[in-house]
Design an enzyme around this catalytic site. Structure first.
Site, short mmCIF file in Angstrom:
data_model
loop_
_atom_site.label_atom_id
_atom_site.label_comp_id
_atom_site.label_asym_id
_atom_site.label_seq_id
_atom_site.Cartn_x
_atom_site.Cartn_y
_atom_site.Cartn_z
N CYS A 1 6.06 0.31 -10.25
CA CYS A 1 5.45 0.70 -8.97
C CYS A 1 5.44 2.20 -8.73
O CYS A 1 4.68 2.68 -7.89
CB CYS A 1 6.16 -0.01 -7.82
SG CYS A 1 6.08 -1.80 -7.91
N HIS B 1 -1.17 -3.09 -2.55
CA HIS B 1 -0.25 -2.41 -3.47
C HIS B 1 -0.71 -2.64 -4.91
O HIS B 1 -0.24 -3.55 -5.59
CB HIS B 1 1.16 -2.97 -3.26
CG HIS B 1 2.20 -2.43 -4.17
ND1 HIS B 1 2.09 -1.21 -4.82
CD2 HIS B 1 3.40 -2.96 -4.56
CE1 HIS B 1 3.19 -1.01 -5.54
NE2 HIS B 1 3.97 -2.05 -5.41
N CYS C 1 10.41 1.47 -4.00
CA CYS C 1 11.31 0.75 -4.89
C CYS C 1 10.55 0.42 -6.16
O CYS C 1 9.32 0.44 -6.18
CB CYS C 1 11.87 -0.50 -4.23
SG CYS C 1 10.60 -1.70 -3.71
N GLY D 1 10.48 -2.22 -9.71
CA GLY D 1 10.97 -3.40 -10.40
C GLY D 1 11.99 -3.09 -11.48
O GLY D 1 11.92 -2.04 -12.11
#
Length: 409
Positions: free
Chosen positions: A95, A365, A395, A397
């Site tokens: 991300c 997203h 954040c 993964g």
């Protein structure tokens, strides 16, 4: 011999609208085509720049395979009409891929190894699903309990954050509603106009009677996710989808709190930025949007990956010599309302400056593109509202957090 440290400036920032994955505007559009549109739009913002001066393009993508494989960065650069001398590399920090691409491009300039760089991100979750087409974890992930969190689904990590940080379902739904309300208000006010490049999509419809295929085109100018009909009542009716323990009879107890309504939308989109040194700014008569200030990434336990910004934000502020109160704009990627609220409460962030135009719950997203997209939002937003410092944070993964800070000029 070490290079002289110099500043890196963002001189252009553009992004595509964000489409819903699977059924949205860009369900048949390749991510490299979305990236081409963003690249060409960013280049159009700096007409005096000689494209031959661009050293390299660093593009983030969370699942660089299929339609977004084969080093998408280099292919998109070539198809966008840039000179053959412009390189391209695709990078992956899930991300935070798009934000990391900006950091890497800025660092090339800051150490004196380049004067003009492209950074960005692109992702089609319609064409390449979450996890890719053939996910395969290392068997060692399952050999020890402390490693199993690497394989957890993102929703399950959000449930664990909600439990540990005591984030209620009601608060998650209220946060989600606010995201939609802010996004709808921003669209109506034209707040995304400066950053979004219109994308034309072509639709093909077969005529079974004649055997012909008719073509039609639409120009997409707005993010597809925000819903004006979102309500607390509607959100409250959605069932938890990641953790709903069952009683001995097999009946769901409804103990989970993370739903499709208070989670980010899977999406398609791309963003591109152009960075330049002071030398290039003067040489080509460029007007910087902002200065790249600092970046930090930190690791956290994979099973509670959503708290990553709690570790990354203080580090980025420390590198910048700034305090939280110096930030006038914070794009905190809303992977889930649960983790967003945990970060806000744990660090004591000012809710008034967080996601002023809505976040990923409403806007979407597109994984590896989000960092670049939210950077474009931050840079144009800072200038429009007269704020000085902005931050993009998320954040990541498998247990990471990232944060990048920009100074509007």
């Amino acid at each position: 011999m070490s290079k002289q440290v110099q500043e890196a400036y963002i001189v252009a920032a553009s992004r595509t609208p964000i489409g819903k994955s699977g059924r949205g505007h860009f369900r048949h559009t390749r991510s490299d085509d979305l990236l081409i549109a963003a690249l060409q739009s960013a280049l159009a913002q700096v007409p005096t720049l000689d494209p031959a001066a661009i050293e390299d393009a660093i593009i983030g993508c969370s699942f660089p395979e299929g339609e977004q494989g084969m080093n998408m960065a280099r292919i998109a650069v070539a198809l966008a009409g840039l000179p053959n001398g412009v390189g391209g590399v695709t990078i992956n920090r899930f991300c935070a891929s798009g934000l990391t691409a900006i950091q890497m491009a800025a660092d090339r300039i800051r150490v004196g190894e380049a004067d003009v760089m492209i950074a960005g991100g692109a992702e089609s979750m319609s064409l390449v699903p979450m996890g890719g087409t053939k996910p395969s974890f290392n068997p060692l992930v399952f050999a020890k309990d402390e490693n199993v969190g690497i394989a957890y689904g993102m929703g399950l990590t959000a449930e664990k954050v909600a439990q540990q940080w005591k984030v209620s379902r009601e608060d998650q739904d209220a946060f989600a509603l606010a995201s939609h309300q802010k996004a709808i208000a921003a669209q109506l006010a034209g707040e995304f106009t400066d950053e979004i490049c219109p994308v034309t999509v072509t639709e093909r419809t077969p005529n079974l009677a004649t055997g012909e295929v008719s073509l039609s085109q639409r120009v997409i100018t707005l993010d597809e996710g925000p819903r004006p009909d979102t309500s607390l009542e509607g959100l409250g009716k959605l069932r938890p989808v990641f953790a709903s323990p069952k009683d001995p009879t097999g009946k769901a107890t409804g103990m989970g709190s993370v739903t499709a309504g208070n989670s980010s939308q899977t999406s398609d989109g791309a963003g591109a930025l152009i960075l330049a040194s002071e030398k290039a700014v003067k040489q080509f008569g460029l007007k910087p949007l902002a200065r790249f200030v600092s970046f930090a990434s930190r690791g956290v336990p994979p099973e509670i990956m959503g708290i990553g910004p709690i570790a990354a934000i203080p580090a980025a502020l420390g590198y910048a010599g700034l305090k939280q109160d110096d930030l006038g704009w914070i794009e905190l990627n809303e992977a889930f309302a649960a983790q967003s609220l945990a970060v806000i409460r744990d660090l004591g962030l000012n809710p008034e400056v967080i996601n002023p135009l809505g976040g990923a719950i409403a806007l979407g997203h597109p994984l590896g593109a989000t960092g670049a997209i939210r950077a474009a939002t931050t840079l144009h937003g800072l200038r429009r509202r007269g704020q000085k410092y902005g931050m993009v944070t998320m954040c990541v993964g498998t247990g990471q957090g990232a944060a990048g800070i920009f100074e509007a000029l």
